[in-house]
Write a protein that holds these residues in place. Structure first.
Motif, PDB file in Angstrom:
ATOM      1  N   LEU A 241       0.826  -1.212   0.000  1.00 21.48           N
ATOM      2  CA  LEU A 241       0.000   0.000   0.000  1.00 21.48           C
ATOM      3  C   LEU A 241       0.854   1.254   0.000  1.00 21.48           C
ATOM      4  O   LEU A 241       0.481   2.265  -0.598  1.00 21.48           O
TER       5      LEU A 241
ATOM      6  N   VAL B 178       5.192   5.840  -1.903  1.00 18.52           N
ATOM      7  CA  VAL B 178       4.388   6.921  -1.352  1.00 18.52           C
ATOM      8  C   VAL B 178       5.284   7.814  -0.508  1.00 18.52           C
ATOM      9  O   VAL B 178       6.237   7.349   0.088  1.00 18.52           O
ATOM     10  N   ARG B 179       4.968   9.116  -0.479  1.00 14.19           N
ATOM     11  CA  ARG B 179       5.733  10.048   0.338  1.00 14.19           C
ATOM     12  C   ARG B 179       5.751   9.597   1.798  1.00 14.19           C
ATOM     13  O   ARG B 179       4.724   9.219   2.350  1.00 14.19           O
TER      14      ARG B 179
ATOM     15  N   LEU C 296       4.638   5.907   7.530  1.00 13.36           N
ATOM     16  CA  LEU C 296       3.265   5.540   7.222  1.00 13.36           C
ATOM     17  C   LEU C 296       3.067   4.032   7.379  1.00 13.36           C
ATOM     18  O   LEU C 296       2.071   3.565   7.923  1.00 13.36           O
TER      19      LEU C 296
ATOM     20  N   LEU D 192       2.467   3.076  10.838  1.00 11.26           N
ATOM     21  CA  LEU D 192       1.124   3.468  11.288  1.00 11.26           C
ATOM     22  C   LEU D 192       0.072   2.481  10.776  1.00 11.26           C
ATOM     23  O   LEU D 192      -0.911   2.182  11.454  1.00 11.26           O
ATOM     24  N   LEU D 193       0.288   1.938   9.579  1.00 13.90           N
ATOM     25  CA  LEU D 193      -0.694   1.018   8.999  1.00 13.90           C
ATOM     26  C   LEU D 193      -0.570  -0.381   9.567  1.00 13.90           C
ATOM     27  O   LEU D 193      -1.575  -1.047   9.823  1.00 13.90           O
TER      28      LEU D 193
ATOM     29  N   VAL E  83      -2.781  -1.694  -7.538  1.00 12.34           N
ATOM     30  CA  VAL E  83      -3.164  -0.286  -7.400  1.00 12.34           C
ATOM     31  C   VAL E  83      -1.925   0.605  -7.481  1.00 12.34           C
ATOM     32  O   VAL E  83      -1.914   1.633  -8.151  1.00 12.34           O
TER      33      VAL E  83
ATOM     34  N   PHE F   4      -5.855   5.214   7.873  1.00  6.72           N
ATOM     35  CA  PHE F   4      -6.612   5.449   6.637  1.00  6.72           C
ATOM     36  C   PHE F   4      -6.420   6.885   6.160  1.00  6.72           C
ATOM     37  O   PHE F   4      -6.114   7.139   4.986  1.00  6.72           O
TER      38      PHE F   4
ATOM     39  N   ALA G  58      -4.026   8.981   6.964  1.00  3.43           N
ATOM     40  CA  ALA G  58      -2.633   9.268   6.615  1.00  3.43           C
ATOM     41  C   ALA G  58      -2.296   8.684   5.246  1.00  3.43           C
ATOM     42  O   ALA G  58      -1.607   9.315   4.439  1.00  3.43           O
ATOM     43  N   LEU G  59      -2.807   7.482   4.971  1.00  2.53           N
ATOM     44  CA  LEU G  59      -2.511   6.849   3.676  1.00  2.53           C
ATOM     45  C   LEU G  59      -3.107   7.671   2.544  1.00  2.53           C
ATOM     46  O   LEU G  59      -2.448   7.928   1.532  1.00  2.53           O
TER      47      LEU G  59
ATOM     48  N   ALA H 295      -3.852  10.799   2.591  1.00  2.42           N
ATOM     49  CA  ALA H 295      -3.205  12.104   2.499  1.00  2.42           C
ATOM     50  C   ALA H 295      -1.846  11.992   1.825  1.00  2.42           C
ATOM     51  O   ALA H 295      -1.378  12.941   1.213  1.00  2.42           O
ATOM     52  N   ALA H 296      -1.210  10.809   1.944  1.00  8.07           N
ATOM     53  CA  ALA H 296       0.153  10.678   1.432  1.00  8.07           C
ATOM     54  C   ALA H 296       0.177  10.440  -0.073  1.00  8.07           C
ATOM     55  O   ALA H 296       1.212  10.618  -0.711  1.00  8.07           O
ATOM     56  N   ILE H 297      -0.938   9.999  -0.640  1.00 12.89           N
ATOM     57  CA  ILE H 297      -0.960   9.692  -2.072  1.00 12.89           C
ATOM     58  C   ILE H 297      -1.588  10.867  -2.813  1.00 12.89           C
ATOM     59  O   ILE H 297      -2.704  11.288  -2.505  1.00 12.89           O
ATOM     60  N   ASP H 298      -0.847  11.384  -3.788  1.00 10.53           N
ATOM     61  CA  ASP H 298      -1.317  12.582  -4.472  1.00 10.53           C
ATOM     62  C   ASP H 298      -2.434  12.291  -5.463  1.00 10.53           C
ATOM     63  O   ASP H 298      -3.366  13.061  -5.599  1.00 10.53           O
TER      64      ASP H 298
ATOM     65  N   ARG I 205      -5.704   6.578  -7.036  1.00 14.59           N
ATOM     66  CA  ARG I 205      -4.881   5.607  -6.324  1.00 14.59           C
ATOM     67  C   ARG I 205      -5.123   5.711  -4.824  1.00 14.59           C
ATOM     68  O   ARG I 205      -5.190   4.694  -4.127  1.00 14.59           O
TER      69      ARG I 205
ATOM     70  N   LYS J 136      -8.301   3.801  -4.013  1.00  9.48           N
ATOM     71  CA  LYS J 136      -8.202   2.337  -4.045  1.00  9.48           C
ATOM     72  C   LYS J 136      -7.326   1.808  -2.908  1.00  9.48           C
ATOM     73  O   LYS J 136      -7.673   0.815  -2.268  1.00  9.48           O
ATOM     74  N   ALA J 137      -6.202   2.491  -2.666  1.00  4.96           N
ATOM     75  CA  ALA J 137      -5.334   2.043  -1.572  1.00  4.96           C
ATOM     76  C   ALA J 137      -6.081   2.152  -0.245  1.00  4.96           C
ATOM     77  O   ALA J 137      -6.050   1.231   0.583  1.00  4.96           O
TER      78      ALA J 137
ATOM     79  N   ILE K 230      -8.596  -0.736   0.103  1.00  2.00           N
ATOM     80  CA  ILE K 230      -7.997  -2.017   0.514  1.00  2.00           C
ATOM     81  C   ILE K 230      -7.686  -1.987   2.002  1.00  2.00           C
ATOM     82  O   ILE K 230      -7.983  -2.928   2.743  1.00  2.00           O
ATOM     83  N   LEU K 231      -7.143  -0.851   2.462  1.00  3.43           N
ATOM     84  CA  LEU K 231      -6.820  -0.743   3.891  1.00  3.43           C
ATOM     85  C   LEU K 231      -8.079  -0.822   4.753  1.00  3.43           C
ATOM     86  O   LEU K 231      -8.101  -1.508   5.780  1.00  3.43           O
TER      87      LEU K 231
END
Lengths: 226, 246
Positions: free
Chosen positions: A156, A160-161, A166, A169-170, A223, B145, B147-148, B150-153, B157, B160-161, B164-165
């Motif tokens: 996932l 990613v930045r 991250l 955290l996940l 993805v 959720f 943070a994920l 927010a991290a993807i521009d 994507r 979808k990410a 899944i989470l």
């Protein structure tokens, strides 16, 4: 002739192991991280053996969790960087199988060494021989679980930045049941309750995640590589 | 009269949902205010003082409602996220993103009021009680959720990410809950338990239900408000947004 399922798995596992052996420092880093974290606790808490004996299962398991998580970054990142992952996506072999192979290799590289060194660290905490055996067994069942669940997080957060932070955290909330039953098994053994129940539940979690986690990680990879 | 068919699926497109959400919004806000004032009135003025816990128990009216909503909203979020992943509908994913902050807020309120309640009742701000611990983990799942995403521009994507989470989280929530419960019963004996509290007065139950309805309506209103913003943000290049904003 096209290789069957075991052949594909073996190829991926062998490749990843070979790559890991060529870069030994990375493998050893997470192992030493495990050793250092476990050794730090007595320094912070004090050298009283009666206290250390009580916290030993928890400390060893939390350290194993962190060490397994630190090595997760490498699971897909290097392959993503050099384009291998995209080739895997295009390969005729199902991606889920390749991902499973990578998870197995990750466990052999990052999980198994922890299992093997754990009794030595347990001795530092004055664990009884039988408890050491249970500790090893719980880690033997538990570390593949960590690799499986971690693979979802690694997929996932691929590219990613701030992926590393991250990722923790996940994955760490998902690791909680493994921590509870893994450390619980050792504690139950020490207190004379018997560790069978905890170990069975841990094994049930492993079976469950062995079925679902590669699938979820594969979906997450698709993805990420879209 | 009968041949007037409403094409429900048309509201699956952000363009037609945007004005609908705008029309629904004041209704849910009004309902939240009505239920909230009724619930608070019942809770603070009508409900009797608890024999054991005194006046301090009145925080239950906020605490329980927030805890219920925090758990329910995670399911709602996972539902929309899963729908977005399966049917590839953009609006569903936007709904999931819109629900998440409110869910995290509810989990936080639940923990916060729980701590405030715990201090006078149990003499400590925090107890490693099974429910408190699983609520804390739920907050971590929400934060993960958020943070994920927010991290993807790239929005698709991120959708979808996040989906899944959220689905992995939904499978894990019961496992985490039961493992924490078991861990808790093994570690500490029967010390503090909410389930063993004395039977509740009817007015208290009504107050709790009304507050739960208030929080529910509030969550819907906030989600609609947020989804409208998300729609505008994502569709900012389209013609209709230029007309809608102008």
């Amino acid at each position: 002739m096209r290789p069957g399922t075991p052949g594909i798995l073996w190829t991926v596992v062998r490749r990843d192991l070979l790559l890991a052996l060529r870069r030994k420092s990375e493998v050893l880093t997470s192992l030493f991280f495990f050793v250092i974290v476990v050794s730090l606790f007595p320094l912070g808490i004090g050298p009283e053996m009666s206290l250390l004996r009580i916290i030993a299962p928890g400390v060893l398991w939390v350290a194993a969790l962190l060490a397994a998580m630190l090595s997760l970054n490498r699971l897909f990142a290097t392959d993503h960087a050099d384009g291998t992952l995209e080739q895997m996506l295009l390969a005729p072999a199902p991606l889920g199988l390749l991902v499973t192979g990578k998870i197995i290799a990750h466990w052999l590289v990052a999980g198994l060494p922890l299992v093997l060194i754990a009794p030595l660290l347990g001795l530092q905490y004055d664990l009884a021989p039988h408890a050491l055996g249970v500790l090893m067994l719980s880690l033997l069942i538990g570390t593949p679980l960590l690799s499986l669940l971690g693979a979802i997080g690694a997929a996932l957060t691929l590219g990613v930045r701030g992926g590393g932070v991250l990722l923790s955290l996940l994955t760490l909330p998902l690791y909680i049941p493994a921590l509870i039953f893994g450390a619980g098994a050792v504690e139950a053994d020490i207190s004379g309750l018997g560790a069978t129940g905890h170990l069975s539940l841990l094994a049930a979690l492993l079976a469950l995640s062995a079925f679902f986690a590669p699938w979820a990680a594969t979906a997450a990879l698709r993805v990420a590589l879209e | 009269m009968q041949n007037k068919i409403i094409h429900w699926f048309k509201y699956g497109s952000p363009q037609s949902f945007y004005p609908l959400a705008g029309k629904m919004l004041p209704w849910f806000v009004t309902l939240a205010v009505i239920f909230g004032s009724a619930g608070l009135w019942l809770g603070f003025f009508v409900a009797p003082t608890d024999a054991v816990q005194g006046e301090g128990y009145r925080i239950i009216f906020v605490h329980v409602a927030a805890s219920w909503m925090s758990m329910f909203l995670y399911l709602v979020m996972a539902f929309w996220a899963g729908l977005g992943l399966a049917l590839n509908t953009r609006l569903s994913s936007m709904m999931a993103s819109a629900v998440a902050p409110t869910g995290a807020l509810m989990a936080f309120i639940s923990l916060w009021t729980g701590a405030l309640w715990g201090k006078p009742m149990w003499g400590t701000w925090w107890v490693w009680d099974a429910r408190l611990t699983s609520e804390l983990i739920l907050l971590f799942l929400y934060l993960g959720f958020l943070a994920l995403q927010a991290a993807i521009d790239e929005p698709r994507r991120a959708d979808k990410a996040g989906a899944i989470l959220a689905l992995v989280g939904v499978v894990n929530v019961p496992i985490i809950y039961f493992s924490v419960t078991w861990w808790n019963t093994l570690h500490q004996g029967a010390s503090v338990s909410l389930t063993k509290s004395p039977s509740m007065a009817v007015t208290m139950l009504w107050g709790m239900l009304l507050m739960a309805l208030c929080f529910w309506m509030y969550s819907i209103a906030m989600t609609l408000m947020r989804v409208r913003v998300i729609i505008l943000e994502r569709e900012r290049t389209s013609e209709w947004v230029k007309h809608a904003v102008a």
